[in-house]
Write a protein that holds these residues in place. Sequence first.
Motif, short mmCIF file in Angstrom:
data_model
loop_
_atom_site.label_atom_id
_atom_site.label_comp_id
_atom_site.label_asym_id
_atom_site.label_seq_id
_atom_site.Cartn_x
_atom_site.Cartn_y
_atom_site.Cartn_z
N GLY A 111 2.49 -5.91 -14.71
CA GLY A 111 1.61 -7.01 -15.08
C GLY A 111 0.22 -6.93 -14.50
N ILE A 112 -0.14 -5.78 -13.93
CA ILE A 112 -1.50 -5.59 -13.41
C ILE A 112 -2.45 -5.46 -14.60
CG2 ILE A 112 -3.04 -4.11 -12.07
CD1 ILE A 112 -0.99 -5.60 -10.39
N THR A 113 -3.43 -6.32 -14.65
CA THR A 113 -4.39 -6.28 -15.76
C THR A 113 -5.72 -5.65 -15.36
OG1 THR A 113 -5.23 -8.50 -15.23
CG2 THR A 113 -3.39 -8.36 -16.79
N HIS A 114 -6.05 -5.68 -14.07
CA HIS A 114 -7.34 -5.18 -13.59
C HIS A 114 -7.12 -4.15 -12.48
CE1 HIS A 114 -8.70 -8.56 -15.90
NE2 HIS A 114 -9.97 -8.30 -15.64
N LEU A 115 -7.85 -3.05 -12.57
CA LEU A 115 -7.73 -1.98 -11.59
C LEU A 115 -9.12 -1.50 -11.19
CD1 LEU A 115 -6.01 0.24 -10.09
CD2 LEU A 115 -6.38 1.65 -12.12
N ALA A 116 -9.33 -1.32 -9.89
CA ALA A 116 -10.55 -0.70 -9.36
C ALA A 116 -10.12 0.57 -8.64
CB ALA A 116 -11.27 -1.65 -8.42
N PHE A 117 -10.71 1.71 -9.00
CA PHE A 117 -10.26 2.96 -8.39
C PHE A 117 -11.42 3.87 -8.01
CE2 PHE A 117 -10.48 3.89 -12.90
CZ PHE A 117 -10.93 5.19 -12.96
N GLU A 118 -11.13 4.74 -7.06
CA GLU A 118 -12.11 5.72 -6.59
C GLU A 118 -12.13 6.94 -7.51
OE1 GLU A 118 -11.96 6.67 -2.38
OE2 GLU A 118 -10.61 4.97 -2.05
N ALA A 119 -13.32 7.43 -7.76
CA ALA A 119 -13.48 8.66 -8.55
C ALA A 119 -14.14 9.69 -7.64
CB ALA A 119 -14.34 8.40 -9.78
N SER A 120 -13.35 10.60 -7.10
CA SER A 120 -13.88 11.61 -6.19
C SER A 120 -14.55 12.74 -6.97
CB SER A 120 -12.76 12.19 -5.33
OG SER A 120 -11.88 12.97 -6.14
N SER A 121 -15.39 13.47 -6.29
CA SER A 121 -16.06 14.60 -6.95
C SER A 121 -15.04 15.66 -7.35
CB SER A 121 -17.13 15.20 -6.03
OG SER A 121 -16.55 15.71 -4.84
N HIS A 122 -14.02 15.87 -6.52
CA HIS A 122 -12.97 16.84 -6.87
C HIS A 122 -12.25 16.38 -8.14
CE1 HIS A 122 -13.67 17.89 -2.67
NE2 HIS A 122 -12.94 18.98 -2.82
N GLY A 123 -11.88 15.10 -8.16
CA GLY A 123 -11.17 14.57 -9.32
C GLY A 123 -11.97 14.66 -10.60
N LEU A 124 -13.26 14.39 -10.49
CA LEU A 124 -14.13 14.47 -11.67
C LEU A 124 -14.32 15.91 -12.10
CD1 LEU A 124 -16.70 11.78 -10.53
CD2 LEU A 124 -15.28 11.64 -12.59
N VAL A 152 0.86 -1.18 0.00
CA VAL A 152 0.00 0.00 0.00
C VAL A 152 0.89 1.23 0.00
CG1 VAL A 152 -1.78 1.29 1.23
CG2 VAL A 152 -1.80 -1.22 1.29
N TYR A 153 0.64 2.16 -0.91
CA TYR A 153 1.37 3.42 -0.87
C TYR A 153 0.48 4.51 -1.45
CZ TYR A 153 2.35 2.44 -5.84
OH TYR A 153 2.23 2.15 -7.17
N GLY A 154 0.80 5.76 -1.09
CA GLY A 154 -0.01 6.88 -1.57
C GLY A 154 -1.11 7.21 -0.59
N SER A 155 -1.88 8.27 -0.91
CA SER A 155 -2.95 8.67 -0.01
C SER A 155 -4.07 9.46 -0.65
CB SER A 155 -2.36 9.53 1.14
OG SER A 155 -1.78 10.71 0.63
N LEU A 156 -3.90 9.95 -1.87
CA LEU A 156 -4.93 10.78 -2.47
C LEU A 156 -6.05 9.95 -3.07
CD1 LEU A 156 -2.83 13.51 -4.28
CD2 LEU A 156 -4.13 13.74 -2.17
N THR A 157 -7.29 10.39 -2.86
CA THR A 157 -8.44 9.68 -3.42
C THR A 157 -8.34 9.65 -4.94
OG1 THR A 157 -9.78 10.42 -1.57
CG2 THR A 157 -10.93 9.55 -3.48
N THR A 158 -8.11 10.80 -5.55
CA THR A 158 -7.90 10.86 -7.00
C THR A 158 -6.67 11.71 -7.23
OG1 THR A 158 -10.29 10.77 -7.35
CG2 THR A 158 -8.92 11.38 -9.23
N PRO A 159 -5.51 11.10 -7.55
CA PRO A 159 -4.28 11.87 -7.72
C PRO A 159 -4.37 12.84 -8.89
CG PRO A 159 -3.85 9.49 -7.57
CD PRO A 159 -5.33 9.67 -7.76
N ASP A 160 -3.39 13.77 -8.96
CA ASP A 160 -3.34 14.67 -10.11
C ASP A 160 -3.09 13.84 -11.36
OD1 ASP A 160 -0.30 14.94 -11.07
OD2 ASP A 160 -0.32 14.70 -8.90
#
Length: 484
Positions: free
Chosen positions: A171-184, A148-156
């Motif tokens: 080799g990561i093929t699948h990613l699940a990520f958070e989409a914050s309102s700020h990021g969007l 685990v590393y990092g801390s921002l919900t949606t990085p720059d």
Amino acid sequence: MRLSSLLTETGIAAAPAGAESLDIQRITADSRQAVPGALFVALTGTKADGAKFIADAVGKGAVAVLAAEAAAVPDGLTVPVLRASEPRRALALIAARFYGVQPETAVAVTGTSGKTSVAEFTRQLFAAAGRRAASLGTIGVVKPDGAVYGSLTTPDPVTLHETLAALAAEGITHLAFEASSHGLDQYRLDGVRIAAAAFTNLGRDHLDYHPTTDAYLAAKLRLFEELLPAGAPAVVNMDGPRAADVVRVAETRGLPVISVGTAGETVRLANLTRDGFAQVMTILHAGRTYDVRLPLIGTYQVANALVAVGLALAVGEHPAVVIPALARVTGVKGRLEIVGERNGALAVVDYAHKPEALEAALDGVRPFVTGKLICVFGCGGDRDRGKRPIMGAISAKRADVTIVTDDNPRTEDPAAIRAEILAAAPGATEIGDRGEAIRAAAAMMQPGDVVLVAGKGHETGQIVGQIVKPFSDHDCLRQALLTP
């Protein structure tokens, strides 16, 4: 990479004559990180105008500048200046082209509460299906080895696309990520190739940034209106507030809708019973019934688990694999996390720092209470003041004992923050020092009681003024349980 290649599909007019062949070595919106060969993107922020740092960036070697159409740039610049109507979006699209590769399958989740748990549950379901998967969000990046590393919900955008490229290289093929309102709202996610997106719920949050709740919702809806490609599924928790708005947007665009929850049609929760510190779910999907024991407390974790199932199904995972895999998921640190027991009483930490989340956390632990429910919480400074009395009233109504303490006061007067909470929480106890408040709650514990410490969850620091002081609700509460 040549500048001309970076500008493809960004909406930026052609580069000035002779600039197309410039070799771009780095992209940055921070003049302090400008190096020879950099493209400097001048963004207007809440505290500073990036255009004021153009000369500094060029002095450090930036070979081109991207700025807003109306931005004032220094006279006598010796490098080409590109103009964009929305430089933030242009930056994201340029970063996507610069770093190039991404995990083959990426899914996004937005909503007020539950994003972190949904992203991490989805990663675990992908792993159960044999995928090399990662999650990205508030707790950082979680990879197959558990790192685990990092801390921002949606990085720059630059950090985000650099991270995506690094994950793909591993080799990561699948990613699940958070989409914050700020990021969007700030176009940070533009350029990410999203295969499916999910919506959990909408409550009161970030009204220090968004002018209204409708504006907050509009930022969330952008994920479904603009970023989700044609034909990609939208997963919706039908039990969450404003679910109908998301369904309406998806149907208007002709996107497939995967509805989940007690009111869901695709993945329906038909029954739920408690089994110790777990919950047994009866799930209906495609004419088949699944009985699964979810090893977590709190009904909101059930909702999160169902959204994760919806995302996995949305990208083609088999239901007979991912639904039973819920029996093996592990919770996210600081989300209705059982820290320990003492004298027949239970101690729990939760990240709840907004009204609906606090209500859900209190309701989540209430079934385990045969004595008193003791709630310790505060509210952050320099943030939405309106939620303070709302949260005070929620705790006063749903907890038997309320202790109001400090959260992250930041630059506000901590006593003033507590006073705004206490105004709506008659009978509450005020203990400003968070460690002292937690120890006081632990000292009250009697058989059948539950202590809920809410607000900071996984965080390991407390922001007082401009300083981050080491502090962990989890560690403090665990130590308090060991104190006679």
